[in-house]
Design a protein around this motif. Structure first.
Motif, PDB file in Angstrom:
ATOM      1  N   ALA A 147       0.847  -1.201   0.000  1.00 20.46           N
ATOM      2  CA  ALA A 147       0.000   0.000   0.000  1.00 20.46           C
ATOM      3  C   ALA A 147       0.878   1.245   0.000  1.00 20.46           C
ATOM      4  CB  ALA A 147      -0.930  -0.013   1.206  1.00 20.46           C
TER       5      ALA A 147
ATOM      6  N   ALA B 187       3.954   1.440  -1.133  1.00 18.95           N
ATOM      7  CA  ALA B 187       4.602   1.551  -2.447  1.00 18.95           C
ATOM      8  C   ALA B 187       3.642   2.136  -3.476  1.00 18.95           C
ATOM      9  CB  ALA B 187       5.094   0.178  -2.899  1.00 18.95           C
ATOM     10  N   ALA B 188       2.378   1.678  -3.423  1.00 20.52           N
ATOM     11  CA  ALA B 188       1.374   2.187  -4.364  1.00 20.52           C
ATOM     12  C   ALA B 188       1.173   3.678  -4.143  1.00 20.52           C
ATOM     13  CB  ALA B 188       0.060   1.435  -4.186  1.00 20.52           C
TER      14      ALA B 188
ATOM     15  N   GLN C 245       4.186   5.790  -5.379  1.00 15.95           N
ATOM     16  CA  GLN C 245       4.365   5.971  -6.822  1.00 15.95           C
ATOM     17  C   GLN C 245       3.184   6.700  -7.453  1.00 15.95           C
ATOM     18  OE1 GLN C 245       4.927   2.144  -8.590  1.00 15.95           O
ATOM     19  NE2 GLN C 245       2.771   1.647  -8.617  1.00 15.95           N
ATOM     20  N   GLN C 246       2.028   6.638  -6.799  1.00 14.37           N
ATOM     21  CA  GLN C 246       0.865   7.285  -7.406  1.00 14.37           C
ATOM     22  C   GLN C 246       0.789   8.766  -7.085  1.00 14.37           C
ATOM     23  OE1 GLN C 246      -2.703   5.085  -6.514  1.00 14.37           O
ATOM     24  NE2 GLN C 246      -1.778   3.192  -7.203  1.00 14.37           N
TER      25      GLN C 246
ATOM     26  N   GLU D  49       2.398  12.008  -7.252  1.00 13.80           N
ATOM     27  CA  GLU D  49       3.522  12.616  -7.939  1.00 13.80           C
ATOM     28  C   GLU D  49       3.622  14.078  -7.519  1.00 13.80           C
ATOM     29  OE1 GLU D  49       2.644  12.124 -12.022  1.00 13.80           O
ATOM     30  OE2 GLU D  49       3.077   9.983 -12.030  1.00 13.80           O
TER      31      GLU D  49
ATOM     32  N   ARG E 149      -2.422  13.013  -7.347  1.00 11.30           N
ATOM     33  CA  ARG E 149      -2.490  11.570  -7.364  1.00 11.30           C
ATOM     34  C   ARG E 149      -2.651  11.075  -8.791  1.00 11.30           C
ATOM     35  NH1 ARG E 149      -6.925   7.514  -4.808  1.00 11.30           N
ATOM     36  NH2 ARG E 149      -5.955   5.678  -5.656  1.00 11.30           N
ATOM     37  N   SER E 150      -1.803  10.136  -9.130  1.00  7.16           N
ATOM     38  CA  SER E 150      -1.804   9.459 -10.412  1.00  7.16           C
ATOM     39  C   SER E 150      -1.937  10.445 -11.555  1.00  7.16           C
ATOM     40  CB  SER E 150      -2.889   8.400 -10.467  1.00  7.16           C
ATOM     41  OG  SER E 150      -4.123   8.972 -10.809  1.00  7.16           O
TER      42      SER E 150
END
Lengths: 567, 476
Positions: free
Chosen positions: A37, A39-40, A43-44, A46, A199-200
């Motif tokens: 979670a 890690a997600a 990376q999401q 930015e 986010r993302s």
């Protein structure tokens, strides 16, 4: 049909495999969940640097001189773009260029391998308005597939165009302020926090809202500025001068009420000009160009002599009409010999020989100490970018000679910027105190904090009594010497100056003429400098600059509401 | 299968159908639990299809529903197929088994000749809209079921069972492996071996087959470059987690990020460019992220119900043919699902097989729903096969024991409703010659049509039990 035993074996194999999968699912989704979670999330989310709008600039009455508008930059995506003709056809009407021109630019970008990384070099259109960008998206069905990338940005706009352009300066695409206020206050104007976390790729989450830069309020008066620019343009037309500068200072504070230079530039077009030979225009001559001010500085020499008690307004000096120092012969401008003169005569007739004599009698040390106190030879500290310091050679310089002392006394053999000149004369008007001239009087930070600039007195150069005495002398001299400078209802004190025009160190036939004056002379409120380069109608200051001074002074008194002090 | 177990089967079959003793024309009801699981899985697949394509669809097509609606259309086609094949007597498939197989081979050859190149492989026809290998899976299952049902006892023979079966599966596998599509080949081989095993292969045969299949696969893994890469990636997951491959790592992040209850349907942030192929190969990871362990457990539970009801239908089927079809379909669905899910969880190397019902893809969904229609048809029983058997007094699916083995009863006999009939059939069988039994076998592999005609004629002209084979009448 089928063996039950084998069905059971099959079911057991399926069951066992499923159990392994499910056990692993528990391991991954429950026990290792925090790790994945995190890690997600990492990376999401930015972090992107996004630009907040640059602070606006207003004149002293709140008129916007520089603002930031939502705009778009269009870049070429070298990997996606294939059909240059279609893209160019879509872009050309939006940015107002010819299709071939745009297509050439795009093909040049594609040919340059380095430009495949997104940099400024891939930009095909900048400062597009939202409307134009919308039009572009309508023309091309998908910008991304067409090979165009559109970035949001802020474009600097100067609603009054070239008005006060050189004083304001301009902003590059980066955006970094160049020249003038934009350069000097770059840090305050640009946004303090330009980061946005999102986010993302859906931009679902904006964590840190961006803050825009501080707004600045200038000391400039837009009405006066507009008039001054118009009057300067008129003067350029009337005299055939190649350039010129007019500055209006508030005497007691050093605040710049108006500052116009010819040829100026429109900061809205600054980025276009940057790549052309006209790039040399992108400066403010009033602050960056030092010149030989000429006789205007006689006032300073006489002020120093008065302060030192070397002369009084009543002292009678002898004008020999000729002076030889170190093989340099000094004459009066009209080559005349005036004999017995007082300082009023010297100023009224702008006599070089007695002025030089006063300086020689004063001695180099006392003279240069005073001249430096007047602000010559070093920067005024005005809050504009790229200020030049001028040149004032002193006895410690190897090239200095006593001839310099003589010529410097009447404003030759030294260099000063228009701001240095007007600021030095302003000392007389301001009862002997040198002020630091300034353009920004207040800035409003985004947190609501308002900072007001206080006038900065730099040095007491001469006593108030000396200043007052000199003003009276100057007022009388002005009445005699340049009566056209007089404004009805206001006593005026001023001084002309004429110097030779040098081109690459070679003396030319043309001149550079200056007039600096202040009014009302008994209690000065404004100080005005008018400077013209290479006037064609006359090589002397009086017929060229004085009418301009008169008009500016008269209009400034009206606009600023300065009450008349005499009938 | 000994007689005792057979009889147990008979009783169970009756109680579940509740139609024991009904006239021969009767077809039983469908297994609604099985159909329910299929429909739920299809619905779940549609939810995931929308969840994983709306963003991409919005970007590419300007409408979030465009790509999803394609899958919806295929689901519709598939449901029509499911209904049609549930209604259709599956017995008819047996008649066309050879033609189905021929069609499959033709399609595979067409792909190799005229297919579209995608990612260095030729797997699709007509601009990627049809992926024949999906339908081929069903075709191979139908053919293998027909073939195995026709050779009940020869299955144990190497020359008549293992060899020809191996050749058939080998040809199909070869055509798919050269696409190259190693994963589909693996699925077909696994399904074929499982059906072979269920049809009664000996343990020695099975061991041999597994040995051959595994070694062939190991050779292929080292020969096909992308397979080698995936195996190496897999080894890294466990040996050097820090050097884990991007795809594997993103898959684990997606699955593991879901936790117990998930981030909410549609809310996985991983599908926006981080996770490759979120709508096909990695759909289970997205499901795990959005619905959590709970959602994954429900999904796996639906597959368990599918397998359980499927195997029950296989056990209770009225013919060996039907039974084998169902087993094939169950192994196909469950095997493919496990290959994908275990790869997602990094238990096995990445395979690239889609998850039945859940992965985006029209050919796969339509093939699967048609297969489930066939399974339902099997559950309802076949009138064609049954009717013919009773009429003929011949157990069509029964085969003669070579070398003096005991005669075996077929499903038709079991479903023949009475001991008397069974006895009569048994007598008929016993009375028949070896040639007659052989004839039955031969006919099953695609000559049922002719036998139908033959039977009708025989009723008027020949004595019961007469069979025409190679132009001659036997037992007339």
């Amino acid at each position: 049909m089928v063996s039950s035993r084998r069905l059971i074996i099959l079911a057991v194999i399926i069951g066992l495999t499923l159990s392994i999968a499910f056990a692993r699912a528990i391991q991954v989704q429950v026990f290792e969940n925090p790790k994945y979670a995190a890690a997600a999330h990492d990376q999401q989310i930015e972090t992107r640097i996004t630009l907040a709008p640059r602070g606006a600039i207003f004149d002293r009455n709140g008129s916007p001189l520089a603002v930031s508008n939502r705009a778009y930059i269009v870049r070429v995506d070298g990997r996606a773009l294939t059909d240059t003709a279609t893209v160019a056809t879509a872009l050309a009407p939006v940015i107002g260029k010819r299709v071939e021109e745009v297509q050439q630019r795009i093909e040049a970008i594609l040919a340059d391998r380095k430009s495949l990384t997104p940099t400024l070099s891939t930009i095909v259109a900048y400062n597009l308005s939202p409307q134009a960008t919308y039009q572009l998206t309508q023309t091309m069905q998908s910008l991304a597939r067409g090979g165009l990338l559109v970035d949001e940005t802020w474009a600097r706009a100067y609603p009054y165009g070239p008005i006060a352009g050189p004083t304001l300066g301009f902003v590059s695409l980066q955006p970094v302020g160049y020249s003038g206020v934009e350069a000097y206050y770059d840090a305050q104007l640009s946004s303090p926090v330009g980061q946005r976390r999102e986010r993302s790729r859906l931009e679902l989450l904006v964590i840190t809202p961006t803050r825009s830069g501080a707004d600045l309020v200038l000391t400039l008066d837009l009405t006066l500025q507009t008039y001054v620019e118009a009057r300067l343009a008129q003067a350029i037309q009337d005299t055939g001068a190649s350039g010129g500068t007019i500055i209006v200072l508030e005497t007691k504070t050093g605040a710049v009420l108006a500052s116009a230079s010819w040829p100026g530039y429109d900061p809205n077009r600054a980025i276009e000009l940057a790549g052309t030979p006209d790039a040399r225009l992108l400066r403010d001559p009033a602050v960056s160009d030092a010149y030989e001010p000429g006789s205007v500085l006689k006032v300073l020499t006489i002020a120093a002599a008065l302060e030192l008690g070397q002369v009084t307004p009543q002292t009678i000096l002898t004008d020999t009409g000729r002076l030889v120092i170190h093989n340099k012969r000094i004459y009066n401008s009209d080559r005349g010999r005036y004999g017995r003169v007082n300082i009023e005569d010297i100023l009224a007739n702008s006599l070089n020989v007695p002025t030089a004599q006063i300086a020689l009698d004063m001695g180099a040390e006392a003279f240069y100490q005073r001249f430096r106190l007047f602000g010559l030879g070093h920067r005024t500290g005005i809050d504009l970018g790229n200020e030049a310091s001028g040149v004032l050679r002193t006895p410690s310089d190897p090239e200095w000679s006593r001839a310099d002392l003589a010529t410097n006394s009447y404003g030759q053999g030294l260099m000063a910027t228009p701001y240095q000149v007007i600021n030095a004369i302003n000392v007389i008007a301001n009862d002997g105190v040198l002020m630091q001239p300034y353009v920004v009087q207040q800035w409003r930070a985004t947190n609501g904090e308002i900072v007001r600039k206080q006038p900065v007195p730099v040095a007491r150069v001469i006593s108030a009594q000396t200043a007052r005495a000199l003003r009276q002398v100057m007022t009388r001299a002005t009445r005699r010497g340049t009566p056209k400078a007089l404004v009805k209802g206001y006593p005026v004190a001023g001084k002309t100056g004429t110097a030779d025009w040098y081109l690459n160190g070679v003396k030319q036939e043309t001149t550079i003429v200056t007039y600096v004056g202040f009014l009302p002379a008994d209690d000065p409120r404004i100080t005005i400098l008018v400077k013209l380069d290479q006037p064609q109608s006359s090589k002397w200051s009086a017929p060229t600059t004085v009418p301009v001074f008169h008009d500016v002074a008269e209009r400034a008194c009206q606009i600023l509401g300065i009450p008349p002090t005499m009938d | 299968m000994d007689k005792g177990s057979m009889m147990r089967t008979v009783r169970r079959g009756r109680s579940s159908s509740g139609r024991a003793g009904a006239p021969a024309a009767a077809r039983q009801g469908a297994d609604w639990v099985f159909i329910g699981a299929v429909l739920l899985l299809t619905a779940l697949g549609l939810v995931m299809a929308y969840s994983t394509t709306f963003f991409w669809s919005q970007v590419k097509e300007g409408n979030p529903l465009t790509i999803f609606s394609r899958q919806l259309l295929y689901a519709g086609i598939g449901l029509v197929g499911l209904t049609f094949f549930s209604w259709l007597d599956y017995g008819i498939l047996r008649r066309f088994a050879v033609w189905i197989m021929a069609g499959c081979l033709a399609a595979l050859i067409a792909v190799l000749l005229f297919g579209d190149d995608v990612f260095g492989a030729r797997r699709t026809l007509l601009n990627g809209s049809v992926q024949p290998s999906e339908l081929v899976k069903l075709g191979v299952i139908i053919y293998a079921a027909a073939w195995l049902a026709s050779r009940r006892d020869q299955v144990r023979s190497v020359s008549n069972g293992l060899m020809p079966f191996g050749v058939i599966v080998g040809v199909v596998s070869f055509l798919i492996v050269v696409q190259p599509d190693l994963s589909t080949t693996a699925v077909i081989v696994i399904v074929a071996i499982a059906m072979f095993f269920m049809a009664g292969a000996s343990w020695q045969q099975l061991s041999l087959v597994l040995l051959i299949a595994v070694s062939a696969f190991l050779v292929l893994i080292t020969v096909v470059p992308h397979a080698t890469v995936r195996v190496n990636e897999f080894i890294k997951v466990w040996r050097a987690p820090n050097e884990m491959d991007y795809h594997v790592r993103q898959t684990l992040i997606t699955l593991g990020g879901g936790g117990l209850f998930g981030n909410g349907i549609g809310a996985s942030g991983q599908k926006f460019g981080y996770l490759p192929t979120p709508h096909t190969d990695s759909v289970v990871a997205v499901l795990g992220d959005e619905m959590g362990l709970l959602g994954l457990a429900i999904t796996l539970g639906l597959f368990v119900i599918f397998a359980w009801r499927g195997l029950r239908i296989a056990q209770a089927a009225d013919t060996a043919f039907g039974s084998f079809i169902v087993i094939g379909v169950v192994i196909w669905v469950i095997g493919q699902m496990l290959l994908n899910v275990m790869a997602i969880m990094a238990i096995i190397p990445f395979t690239g097989v889609p998850v039945p019902f859940l992965s985006f893809g029209g050919s796969s969904l339509v093939s699967l729903l048609i297969a489930c229609g066939v399974v339902t048809s099997v559950a309802r029983g076949s009138r064609i096969l049954k009717g013919r058997e009773i009429e003929a007094g011949l157990p069509v699916a029964a085969s003669h024991a070579k070398g003096g083995r005991a005669v075996r009863a077929s499903s038709t006999i079991r479903r023949g409703h009475s001991r008397a009939r069974f006895a009569r059939a048994h007598r008929a069988q016993s009375a028949g010659s070896a040639a007659e039994a052989e004839a039955a076998d031969a006919l099953i592999v695609g000559r049922d049509v002719r036998i139908g005609g033959a039977l009708r004629r025989r009723n008027s002209q020949r004595s019961p039990g007469a069979v025409r084979w190679r132009g001659k009448w036997y037992g007339a």
